[in-house]
Scaffold this active site. Structure first.
Site, PDB file in Angstrom:
ATOM      1  N   ASP A   9       0.879  -1.156   0.000  1.00  0.00           N
ATOM      2  CA  ASP A   9       0.000   0.000   0.000  1.00  0.00           C
ATOM      3  C   ASP A   9       0.934   1.228   0.000  1.00  0.00           C
ATOM      4  OD1 ASP A   9      -2.395   1.563   0.552  1.00  0.00           O
ATOM      5  OD2 ASP A   9      -1.642   1.753   2.595  1.00  0.00           O
ATOM      6  N   LEU A  10       0.407   2.420  -0.300  1.00  0.00           N
ATOM      7  CA  LEU A  10       1.286   3.594  -0.356  1.00  0.00           C
ATOM      8  C   LEU A  10       1.210   4.430   0.926  1.00  0.00           C
ATOM      9  CD1 LEU A  10       3.210   5.378  -2.097  1.00  0.00           C
ATOM     10  CD2 LEU A  10       1.173   6.594  -2.866  1.00  0.00           C
ATOM     11  N   ASP A  11       0.051   5.090   1.110  1.00  0.00           N
ATOM     12  CA  ASP A  11      -0.085   5.995   2.246  1.00  0.00           C
ATOM     13  C   ASP A  11      -0.117   5.212   3.561  1.00  0.00           C
ATOM     14  OD1 ASP A  11      -0.722   8.100   3.958  1.00  0.00           O
ATOM     15  OD2 ASP A  11      -2.868   7.878   3.588  1.00  0.00           O
ATOM     16  N   THR A  17       1.512  10.216   3.643  1.00  0.00           N
ATOM     17  CA  THR A  17       0.815  11.309   2.965  1.00  0.00           C
ATOM     18  C   THR A  17      -0.467  11.686   3.709  1.00  0.00           C
ATOM     19  OG1 THR A  17       0.183   9.547   1.429  1.00  0.00           O
ATOM     20  CG2 THR A  17       1.640  11.236   0.588  1.00  0.00           C
ATOM     21  N   LYS A  45      -8.379   7.217   5.997  1.00  0.00           N
ATOM     22  CA  LYS A  45      -7.202   6.458   5.560  1.00  0.00           C
ATOM     23  C   LYS A  45      -7.610   5.244   4.722  1.00  0.00           C
ATOM     24  CE  LYS A  45      -3.974   7.992   9.067  1.00  0.00           C
ATOM     25  NZ  LYS A  45      -3.141   7.647  10.218  1.00  0.00           N
ATOM     26  N   ARG A  49     -11.006   9.177  -2.589  1.00  0.00           N
ATOM     27  CA  ARG A  49     -11.238  10.617  -2.451  1.00  0.00           C
ATOM     28  C   ARG A  49     -12.733  10.941  -2.430  1.00  0.00           C
ATOM     29  NH1 ARG A  49      -8.769  13.738  -7.265  1.00  0.00           N
ATOM     30  NH2 ARG A  49      -7.124  12.235  -6.789  1.00  0.00           N
ATOM     31  N   SER A 114      -2.696   0.840  -4.342  1.00  0.00           N
ATOM     32  CA  SER A 114      -3.146   1.996  -3.561  1.00  0.00           C
ATOM     33  C   SER A 114      -4.484   2.524  -4.065  1.00  0.00           C
ATOM     34  CB  SER A 114      -2.079   3.099  -3.676  1.00  0.00           C
ATOM     35  OG  SER A 114      -2.582   4.333  -3.230  1.00  0.00           O
ATOM     36  N   ALA A 115      -5.248   3.117  -3.150  1.00  0.00           N
ATOM     37  CA  ALA A 115      -6.516   3.755  -3.521  1.00  0.00           C
ATOM     38  C   ALA A 115      -6.269   5.114  -4.165  1.00  0.00           C
ATOM     39  CB  ALA A 115      -7.376   3.937  -2.277  1.00  0.00           C
ATOM     40  N   LYS A 145     -11.128  -0.858  -1.567  1.00  0.00           N
ATOM     41  CA  LYS A 145     -10.875  -1.745  -0.442  1.00  0.00           C
ATOM     42  C   LYS A 145     -12.022  -1.522   0.561  1.00  0.00           C
ATOM     43  CE  LYS A 145      -5.959  -0.611  -0.923  1.00  0.00           C
ATOM     44  NZ  LYS A 145      -4.828   0.159  -0.373  1.00  0.00           N
ATOM     45  N   GLU A 169      -0.070  -3.415   4.583  1.00  0.00           N
ATOM     46  CA  GLU A 169      -1.198  -2.467   4.663  1.00  0.00           C
ATOM     47  C   GLU A 169      -1.289  -1.810   6.029  1.00  0.00           C
ATOM     48  OE1 GLU A 169      -3.826  -0.778   3.935  1.00  0.00           O
ATOM     49  OE2 GLU A 169      -4.109  -1.234   1.833  1.00  0.00           O
ATOM     50  N   ASP A 170      -1.722  -0.547   6.051  1.00  0.00           N
ATOM     51  CA  ASP A 170      -1.902   0.138   7.340  1.00  0.00           C
ATOM     52  C   ASP A 170      -3.373   0.311   7.689  1.00  0.00           C
ATOM     53  OD1 ASP A 170      -2.266   2.111   5.265  1.00  0.00           O
ATOM     54  OD2 ASP A 170      -2.267   3.609   6.857  1.00  0.00           O
TER      55      ASP A 170
HETATM   56  P1  B16 Z   1      -6.160  10.480  -3.739  1.00  0.00           P
HETATM   57  P2  B16 Z   1      -3.576   4.364   0.169  1.00  0.00           P
HETATM   58  C1  B16 Z   1      -5.274   6.441   0.136  1.00  0.00           C
HETATM   59  O1  B16 Z   1      -3.986   5.919  -0.077  1.00  0.00           O
HETATM   60  C2  B16 Z   1      -5.260   7.351   1.369  1.00  0.00           C
HETATM   61  O2  B16 Z   1      -4.973   6.585   2.531  1.00  0.00           O
HETATM   62  C3  B16 Z   1      -6.628   7.995   1.510  1.00  0.00           C
HETATM   63  O3  B16 Z   1      -6.628   8.848   2.639  1.00  0.00           O
HETATM   64  C4  B16 Z   1      -6.942   8.780   0.246  1.00  0.00           C
HETATM   65  O4  B16 Z   1      -8.219   9.369   0.337  1.00  0.00           O
HETATM   66  C5  B16 Z   1      -6.896   7.812  -0.955  1.00  0.00           C
HETATM   67  O5  B16 Z   1      -5.606   7.212  -1.013  1.00  0.00           O
HETATM   68  C6  B16 Z   1      -7.175   8.515  -2.264  1.00  0.00           C
HETATM   69  O6  B16 Z   1      -6.138   9.405  -2.543  1.00  0.00           O
HETATM   70  O7  B16 Z   1      -7.028  11.613  -3.314  1.00  0.00           O
HETATM   71  O8  B16 Z   1      -4.698  10.840  -3.890  1.00  0.00           O
HETATM   72  O9  B16 Z   1      -6.694   9.768  -4.959  1.00  0.00           O
HETATM   73  O10 B16 Z   1      -3.484   4.186   1.657  1.00  0.00           O
HETATM   74  O11 B16 Z   1      -4.610   3.470  -0.497  1.00  0.00           O
HETATM   75  O12 B16 Z   1      -2.238   4.299  -0.512  1.00  0.00           O
HETATM   76 MG    MG Z   2      -2.749   3.159   3.470  1.00  0.00          MG
END
Ligand code: B16
Ligand code: MG
Length: 220
Positions: A9-11, A17, A45, A49, A114-115, A145, A169-170
């Protein structure tokens, strides 16, 4: 040894982030007169978006036209990108490169799942793009997810069976997604929260290379 695949996963796993997402959501919430704290941000998290904005508007009891909704989504993202533009390698979470280097040296295929729709530019900014054979992000998924879609797509790209994949994953929803995909899940965060993960570490510094070696040899 079966071919293994590692998916990150990224964030909250590779970079933090969440703090920038928080600042950008907070700016929008202030503008709309909705109270929004760091604790509220926890619910955002791993969530897309669009879903985050739905939650925020629910919190404020606000209903809007589709046009206004889309405009706020854009505004939040533009604001978020101001922070992202300044990111560099110093924002990679501690000891992440140690694990990525080890896996790369063992020629283990790695993917990002990642999302975020900003995942690719963030990886570029912090200089980690070269490690990943595949990046599956919010542009490619139709189901968020805890649906396993993002991780199943990543496994397909890596040409590795889902059951031979390990996910880091977090978020609770991410752990649920990994399990639904039939993958081995490693939670990064609070063991009291990520109770569904197969193993939990507070951060990458706690992960010994012997543990990774064990996963590669199917000893998990
Ligand atoms: P974006 P992950 C997620 O990243 C974030 O945890 C979540 O807070 C955010 O809303 C989502 O990405 C969408 O991000 O606005 O950049 O498309 O944890 O899935 O890496
Ligand atoms: Mg994450």
């Amino acid at each position: 040894m079966d071919k293994k695949g590692f998916i990150f996963d990224l964030d909250g796993v590779i970079v933090d982030t969440a703090k920038y997402h928080y600042l950008a959501w907070k700016n929008l919430a202030d503008e709309l007169g909705i109270s929004f704290t760091e604790e509220d941000n926890e619910r955002f998290k791993g969530v897309s978006r669009k879903r985050c904005l739905e939650i925020l508007l629910d919190m404020g009891g606000v209903t809007v036209s589709q046009e206004q909704f889309d405009a706020w989504l854009l505004e939040k993202n533009e604001d978020y990108l101001q922070y992202i533009r300044k990111m560099d390698a110093s924002e990679i979470l501690p000891d992440v490169p140690k694990i990525l280097d080890y896996l790369q040296a063992q020629k283990v295929p790695m993917a990002l799942g990642s999302a975020s729709k900003n995942a690719k530019p963030i990886l570029e900014k912090v200089g980690l793009s070269g490690y990943f054979h595949a990046v599956v992000d919010g542009h490619e998924t139709t189901r968020a997810k805890p649906d396993p879609q993002v991780f199943l797509l990543a496994a397909e790209r890596l040409e590795v069976e889902p059951k031979a994949c390990v996910v880091f994953e977090d978020a609770l929803a991410g752990i649920a997604a990994a399990r639904a995909a039939g993958m081995y899940s490693v939670g990064i965060g609070d063991p009291g929260v990520l109770t569904d993960a197969h193993r939990v570490f507070r951060n990458f510094t706690e992960i010994q290379l012997e543990f990774i070696e064990g996963l590669l040899q199917g000893r998990a």
